[in-house]
Each structure stands twice: as C-alpha cells, then as structure tokens.
Write a protein that holds these residues in place. Structure first.
Motif, mmCIF file in Angstrom:
data_model
loop_
_atom_site.group_PDB
_atom_site.id
_atom_site.type_symbol
_atom_site.label_atom_id
_atom_site.label_comp_id
_atom_site.label_asym_id
_atom_site.label_seq_id
_atom_site.Cartn_x
_atom_site.Cartn_y
_atom_site.Cartn_z
ATOM 1 N N VAL A 35 -39.386 7.012 -98.934
ATOM 2 C CA VAL A 35 -39.289 7.622 -100.260
ATOM 3 C C VAL A 35 -38.458 6.704 -101.158
ATOM 4 N N GLY A 38 -37.574 10.212 -105.884
ATOM 5 C CA GLY A 38 -38.147 11.545 -105.970
ATOM 6 C C GLY A 38 -37.674 12.465 -104.862
ATOM 7 N N ASN A 39 -38.091 13.725 -104.932
ATOM 8 C CA ASN A 39 -37.732 14.695 -103.897
ATOM 9 C C ASN A 39 -38.764 15.809 -103.840
ATOM 10 N N GLN A 52 -35.936 13.296 -99.841
ATOM 11 C CA GLN A 52 -35.307 12.789 -101.052
ATOM 12 C C GLN A 52 -35.301 11.268 -101.021
ATOM 13 N N THR A 53 -34.881 10.660 -102.116
ATOM 14 C CA THR A 53 -34.825 9.202 -102.231
ATOM 15 C C THR A 53 -34.071 8.594 -101.053
ATOM 16 N N ILE A 69 -44.431 18.157 -103.966
ATOM 17 C CA ILE A 69 -43.638 17.222 -104.761
ATOM 18 C C ILE A 69 -42.935 17.963 -105.895
ATOM 19 N N THR A 73 -42.630 11.272 -107.400
ATOM 20 C CA THR A 73 -42.182 10.570 -106.197
ATOM 21 C C THR A 73 -42.928 9.253 -106.008
#
Length: 279
Positions: A35, A38-39, A52-53, A69, A73
């Motif tokens: 990733v 985004g989360n 998460q990121t 989403i 993301t």
C-alpha cells in the motif's frame, strides 16, 4: 466468484483506485500487495482486516478477497506464479513455498520488523521506476528487486512461526505444519493418526519429532493455531458463533466455548465484547 490465473513467472502492476476494480476474486498464485498510500479494508476469506499506507500484505493461492477502499489508494501488486515460487532458490531459504504459506492474514500487514518498512518502500519505488521506464535488461532488474522483496517477506513471516522452531528445520516439518494449516477446518484430517499416515511416520515418532523441531507438542500447535484463527474471527469479522462452530468442525457452541475458555480464560462473547468495547 472470479478465478484469476497467470502464465508468466512474475508480474508487477501499479494501480491508483477509488474502488476495487475486481470484486471477490480468487487467485491461483501468490500476490504481494504493498500500500503506497490510502486506507480501507481487505476482506479476505470472510474476514475484514484494515490496511493503511506502508502495509505489505500477502495473498496466497486460493484466497478470495476484495478491497473496501475508504480513501484513494495506490497499490503495488507483485504477482508470483506458483511455479516460480516452487523453483525459488536462495542461500539460506530452502523452502520458500512452505514459508510463504505461514502468512495467515491474522494481522493483514506481514511486516513485523520495523526496520524493514524503509526497505520495502525503497524497493517498491524502484519497481515502479522499472515499470514506468522501459530499458534494456528490465526483466532482470525487476526479478532482482522482486527477489529482495520475497526475502524481506520471508523473514517477517518467519516471525509468526512456532516460537521454538529451529532455523535449520527439516523440510518435512514445514510440510507437516503447512498440512495442518491447510486442513485446520477439518478435525478428522488433523488427528495425529491421520497426519502420521499422511507423512508415513509412526504416531510415537511423530510426537517426539515435532516437539524436537518446534519446541511444542503437535496437539499444542494445532490448538494454538486454531485459537489464533478463532480470535481473528471474533475480532475482525461479524460471523455468528454458530458459524464459527460450523467452520471449525466443533459439535456445538458449548464445545467451542469450552475449548476457547480453556485457552483464553474468557468466553467467546466476553472476548468479542472486550475487543469491540475496550476499556
């Protein structure tokens, strides 16, 4: 459900999305998902896990999944053909396929070593550069970076192996553990007598052989692994207790509750309430 196959050994894809383009997919290959930003939620095999990121997740063959989403993301997808994984060779990692199957999606992100987060981020940036800037020897360079990512994934996944397992563990022990994990929902298949026949080992020798290599009895390993999965169902899914009973092959809710309370000293509903409404 959509079944997805791949024919090339390795494929690297960058995606920036606001919603999952493919719903409820099932793969025939391994896939590392990094990733970039985004989360949201990864829904995998009936369970919901937040992402998460900076997270690195591993999807194994026959998993089915989709992403919910929450914010736009960016994903880096590294697809690994099963044949590529089987033939993977390394100086110190002999059985990469068995090792990758240790990922049980209990925490979503497989990174357990904080210091590896920077390495994964750097390798991901390098892979995106290779994908976006075609040049001579691109494939060789891409494989080099992918191999580095595999090693990092493997050493983090190794953190969730049985705590007493030896570094130079016998290949057959890895195969036995992989067999147990693959059949954890089928009580009849993970009886000591059945495992002994499956691997052509006497029941008496199997017990001492497993404990010598893993530092715990095979019964303890089966129970602890099952408890971890049940904890995950209670914490991250909306499955009803009777559905968990059916999934793991318990005779009824009382049987499951007794098993869980013996190991966790708390009832199933008590555990779920504690997770939903922590103090």
């Amino acid at each position: 459900m959509r079944k997805e196959n791949m024919h090339q050994s390795v494929e690297v894809i960058y995606k920036k999305v606001d919603e999952c383009p493919i719903v409820n997919s099932q793969f025939s290959f391994f896939q590392l998902v990094y990733v970039i930003s985004g989360n949201g939620l990864l829904r995998i095999n009936g369970n919901a896990i937040s992402y998460q990121t900076g997270n690195l997740m591993l999807l194994t063959p026959n998993d089915y999944h989709t992403f919910d989403i929450h914010t736009t993301t960016e994903f880096l997808l590294v697809k690994l053909n099963s044949e590529f994984v089987k033939q993977y060779k390394s100086g110190s990692i002999d059985h990469i396929e068995c090792l990758l199957h240790y990922a049980t999606h209990l925490s979503g992100c497989i990174l357990k070593r904080k210091e590896d987060e920077f390495l994964v981020k750097s390798i991901s940036e390098a892979l995106i550069h290779v994908v976006n800037n075609k040049d001579i020897y691109d494939e060789d360079l891409m494989i080099h970076y992918v191999n580095a990512l595999i090693v990092i994934a493997a050493r983090n996944i190794a953190k969730v192996k049985p705590s007493g397992i030896k570094e130079s563990v016998d290949k057959r022990i890895l195969e036995i553990i992989n067999y147990i994990q693959a059949n954890i929902y089928c009580p009849q298949k993970i009886k000591i007598s059945v495992i002994a026949v499956q691997f052509d080992i006497s029941e008496t020798y199997l017990g001492s052989y497993f404990k010598n290599h893993c530092g715990e009895t095979i019964q303890s390993f089966v129970s602890n692994y099952k408890i971890r999965l049940i904890e995950h169902r209670l914490s991250f899914s909306d499955m009803r207790i009777n559905e968990i009973v059916e999934e793991f092959g318990f005779s009824d809710e009382s049987h499951l509750n007794k098993f869980f309370k013996k190991h966790k000293d708390i009832s199933l509903t008590g555990y779920r309430k504690a997770k939903v409404f922590p103090n």
